[in-house]
Design an enzyme around this catalytic site. Structure first.
Site, short mmCIF file in Angstrom:
data_model
loop_
_atom_site.label_atom_id
_atom_site.label_comp_id
_atom_site.label_asym_id
_atom_site.label_seq_id
_atom_site.Cartn_x
_atom_site.Cartn_y
_atom_site.Cartn_z
N SER A 74 -22.64 10.19 40.73
CA SER A 74 -22.53 11.55 40.23
C SER A 74 -22.46 12.49 41.42
CB SER A 74 -23.75 11.90 39.38
OG SER A 74 -23.90 11.02 38.29
N THR A 89 -24.35 14.56 37.01
CA THR A 89 -23.81 15.91 37.15
C THR A 89 -23.95 16.68 35.84
OG1 THR A 89 -22.24 15.03 38.75
CG2 THR A 89 -21.80 17.24 37.90
N ALA A 90 -23.90 15.96 34.74
CA ALA A 90 -24.10 16.61 33.43
C ALA A 90 -25.44 17.33 33.40
CB ALA A 90 -24.02 15.56 32.33
N HIS A 110 -19.11 10.30 28.91
CA HIS A 110 -18.22 9.18 28.61
C HIS A 110 -17.59 9.36 27.22
CE1 HIS A 110 -19.52 7.63 32.34
NE2 HIS A 110 -20.62 7.02 31.94
#
Length: 285
Positions: free
Chosen positions: A61, A113-114, A155
């Site tokens: 990430s 990163t989310a 995803h």
């Protein structure tokens, strides 16, 4: 004798698509004496392994990069960029963004990163909202079953959450673009610096050749990627691959690099990540 490199990536369709050529026996492209051992693990696990420098090449990430920058450089290819789309927060019932404050949100990992984007959007975790780490493919079910108030999905869940009757609260890629005019840099590939510059360059060139091969041979590469798509038919798998394997994946380009710099700088200003300085890249030829 071929030199073996461990290549870590997520067990999802976009990563599988990228490395289709390298996963075949024999590989479908020249590898210049390198042999690639594919290590399939969820991105949270790969981020943690990168912090220990365990794998020669690994997906990470972008959120994790400041924690591994001493050991790894980012390759210019292999990125997942959300261009006006990205990780989503979903809930069992319709709610507004402001309703998330004080709620418990399932997240796929603290270094994703989310999770960084979510905190930039609604405030620091533990202060603005509570969270629970849940395996990424179980988050939609946890939301549906009422185990959490909302879920941060990544995803293929971004394409299938409606099948569970869930409601979109915010698309963080769209939010980021409205705020910055930039794509949201979600993930990338990084390569260990102790390989040396010459080998780092040659290996990065092989990775780019693999991505180019898949884009040029889309049908068999998508067919291979389908093995890794939970609840995806061929049409949805092809759509998902197109979202995250595209021109951005071949090279970040100036705008993609600007997006990474901006994301990490905003994260550092908010006290969410260490200041990393200039990001080091290995640029594929």
């Amino acid at each position: 004798m071929a030199k073996t490199l461990r290549l870590g990536h997520s067990p999802d369709p976009d990563d599988a698509f990228m490395f289709y050529a390298l996963a075949q026996d024999p590989p479908l492209i020249p590898t210049h004496g390198w042999r690639f051992e594919h290590v399939l693990q969820d991105i949270q696990t790969l981020n943690q392994r990168a912090m220990k420098g365990e794998l020669e090449i690994t997906a990470i990430s972008i959120h994790a990069y400041p924690y591994v920058a001493d050991k790894y450089a980012l390759t210019s290819c292999g990125s997942s960029m959300g261009d006006k789309y990205g990780p989503m927060v979903v809930a069992k019932t319709a709610m507004r963004l402001s309703d998330l404050r004080g709620k418990t949100i399932a997240i796929p990992g603290k270094l994703t990163t989310a999770f960084l984007a979510l905190q930039l959007c609604i405030g620091k975790a533990g202060e603005s909202f509570d969270f629970r780490v849940v395996k990424f493919d179980q988050i939609p079910h946890a939301v549906r079953d009422g185990k959490v108030d909302a879920g941060l999905i990544i995803h293929e869940g971004q394409l299938t959450y409606r099948q569970l009757g869930l409601h979109l609260v915010v698309d963080l890629g769209a939010w980021w673009h409205e705020r910055t005019g930039l794509p949201l840099p979600l993930g990338g590939n990084c390569i260990r610096k102790d390989l040396g510059r010459s080998d780092m360059q040659q290996i990065t060139d092989v990775l780019k050749a693999s991505i180019k091969f898949s884009l040029a041979h889309r049908a068999p590469a998508v067919e291979y990627a389908l093995r890794f798509g939970r609840d995806l038919d061929r049409e949805l798998a092809d759509r998902f691959v197109g979202m995250y394997v595209n021109d951005w994946t071949l090279d970040y380009g100036p705008r993609g690099r600007e997006a990474i710099t901006r994301l990490l700088a905003d994260g550092a200003r908010a006290g969410l990540v260490p200041h990393v300085g200039e990001v080091e890249y290995v640029t594929a030829t």
